[in-house]
Motif scaffolding. Structure first.
Motif, PDB file in Angstrom:
ATOM      1  N   GLY A  94       1.048  -0.948  -0.118  1.00 47.89           N
ATOM      2  CA  GLY A  94       0.173  -0.420  -0.413  1.00 47.89           C
ATOM      3  C   GLY A  94       0.817   1.139   0.269  1.00 47.89           C
ATOM      4  O   GLY A  94       0.507   1.724  -0.601  1.00 47.89           O
ATOM      5  N   ALA A 142       2.272   1.086  -3.534  1.00 43.56           N
ATOM      6  CA  ALA A 142       1.082   2.009  -4.409  1.00 43.56           C
ATOM      7  C   ALA A 142       0.857   3.677  -4.366  1.00 43.56           C
ATOM      8  O   ALA A 142       1.009   4.678  -5.287  1.00 43.56           O
ATOM      9  CB  ALA A 142      -0.040   1.636  -3.947  1.00 43.56           C
ATOM     10  N   GLU A 143       0.652   4.031  -3.007  1.00 39.59           N
ATOM     11  CA  GLU A 143       0.878   5.558  -2.946  1.00 39.59           C
ATOM     12  C   GLU A 143       2.049   6.095  -3.440  1.00 39.59           C
ATOM     13  O   GLU A 143       1.414   7.446  -3.694  1.00 39.59           O
ATOM     14  CB  GLU A 143       0.474   6.167  -1.272  1.00 39.59           C
ATOM     15  CG  GLU A 143      -0.692   5.335  -0.428  1.00 39.59           C
ATOM     16  CD  GLU A 143      -1.827   6.339  -1.134  1.00 39.59           C
ATOM     17  OE1 GLU A 143      -2.270   6.651  -2.143  1.00 39.59           O
ATOM     18  OE2 GLU A 143      -3.252   6.499  -0.395  1.00 39.59           O
ATOM     19  N   HIS A 153      -2.630   1.994  -8.002  1.00 39.04           N
ATOM     20  CA  HIS A 153      -2.538   0.871  -7.112  1.00 39.04           C
ATOM     21  C   HIS A 153      -3.527   0.045  -7.320  1.00 39.04           C
ATOM     22  O   HIS A 153      -4.243  -0.112  -8.572  1.00 39.04           O
ATOM     23  CB  HIS A 153      -4.730   1.782  -5.759  1.00 39.04           C
ATOM     24  CG  HIS A 153      -4.050   3.128  -5.212  1.00 39.04           C
ATOM     25  ND1 HIS A 153      -4.331   4.939  -6.154  1.00 39.04           N
ATOM     26  CD2 HIS A 153      -3.094   3.283  -4.490  1.00 39.04           C
ATOM     27  CE1 HIS A 153      -3.501   5.370  -5.413  1.00 39.04           C
ATOM     28  NE2 HIS A 153      -3.123   4.709  -4.777  1.00 39.04           N
ATOM     29  N   PRO A 154      -2.696  -0.931  -6.669  1.00 39.49           N
ATOM     30  CA  PRO A 154      -3.648  -2.926  -6.976  1.00 39.49           C
ATOM     31  C   PRO A 154      -4.942  -2.275  -6.206  1.00 39.49           C
ATOM     32  O   PRO A 154      -5.184  -2.266  -5.389  1.00 39.49           O
ATOM     33  CB  PRO A 154      -2.226  -3.628  -6.845  1.00 39.49           C
ATOM     34  CG  PRO A 154      -1.748  -2.510  -5.769  1.00 39.49           C
ATOM     35  CD  PRO A 154      -2.395  -1.159  -5.802  1.00 39.49           C
ATOM     36  N   ASP A 155      -5.201  -4.051  -6.797  1.00 36.49           N
ATOM     37  CA  ASP A 155      -6.208  -4.521  -5.977  1.00 36.49           C
ATOM     38  C   ASP A 155      -5.173  -5.869  -5.114  1.00 36.49           C
ATOM     39  O   ASP A 155      -4.800  -6.867  -5.533  1.00 36.49           O
ATOM     40  CB  ASP A 155      -7.278  -5.522  -7.304  1.00 36.49           C
ATOM     41  CG  ASP A 155      -7.988  -4.131  -7.298  1.00 36.49           C
ATOM     42  OD1 ASP A 155      -9.083  -3.867  -6.851  1.00 36.49           O
ATOM     43  OD2 ASP A 155      -7.625  -3.632  -8.496  1.00 36.49           O
ATOM     44  N   VAL A 156      -5.880  -6.614  -3.873  1.00 40.95           N
ATOM     45  CA  VAL A 156      -5.051  -7.161  -3.234  1.00 40.95           C
ATOM     46  C   VAL A 156      -5.722  -7.499  -2.206  1.00 40.95           C
ATOM     47  O   VAL A 156      -7.284  -7.447  -1.990  1.00 40.95           O
ATOM     48  CB  VAL A 156      -4.412  -6.191  -2.209  1.00 40.95           C
ATOM     49  CG1 VAL A 156      -3.945  -7.202  -0.989  1.00 40.95           C
ATOM     50  CG2 VAL A 156      -3.520  -5.093  -2.417  1.00 40.95           C
TER      51      VAL A 156
END
Lengths: 80, 80
Positions: free
Chosen positions: B32, B35-36, B41-44
């Motif tokens: 996370g 990603a920031e 942003h991924p899906d986790v």
């Protein structure tokens, strides 16, 4: 919507919406804290603006009283 | 295994295994943070002992250069 039954009644699932990725991740961490307190762990999927929590008891492949307790507690005050 | 293509080549996906729920959540928080930093942003999905990261560009419904950059960076030192 609140908690819903999925997978032929074998899982509880609920999705929350958020305004960005960071808020979704913050919520996920609160759910994680609750899970550790309960000693019972959900499966969580999240990304930008959403988090979905799935609760079930892997050992029995379905729902147990502990699942409903965790679901009831998994609504932190910061949830939208 | 490393990153794999999924959804007919439209997503990158990778799964990591961990010894418990807390380690999986700690890894998710590192992903996370990355990603920031990347603004992408991924899906986790994670739960007891595992975390799966899915990366793709929602706007184009497929893979973009930014997806490969995020994937390359999404292997924190603490990952198993």
């Amino acid at each position: 919507p609140g908690w819903q039954l999925a997978d032929a009644g074998n899982r509880l699932t609920r999705t929350w919406k958020f305004g960005n990725f960071a808020k979704a991740l913050a919520f996920v961490n609160k759910v994680g804290e609750l899970a550790e307190e309960e000693g019972h762990h959900p499966d969580v999927t999240f990304g930008w603006g959403y988090a979905t929590v799935e609760i079930w008891t892997h050992k029995i492949g379905g729902l147990h009283e502990n699942d409903f307790i965790l679901a009831a507690k998994s609504t932190p005050p910061t949830a939208s």
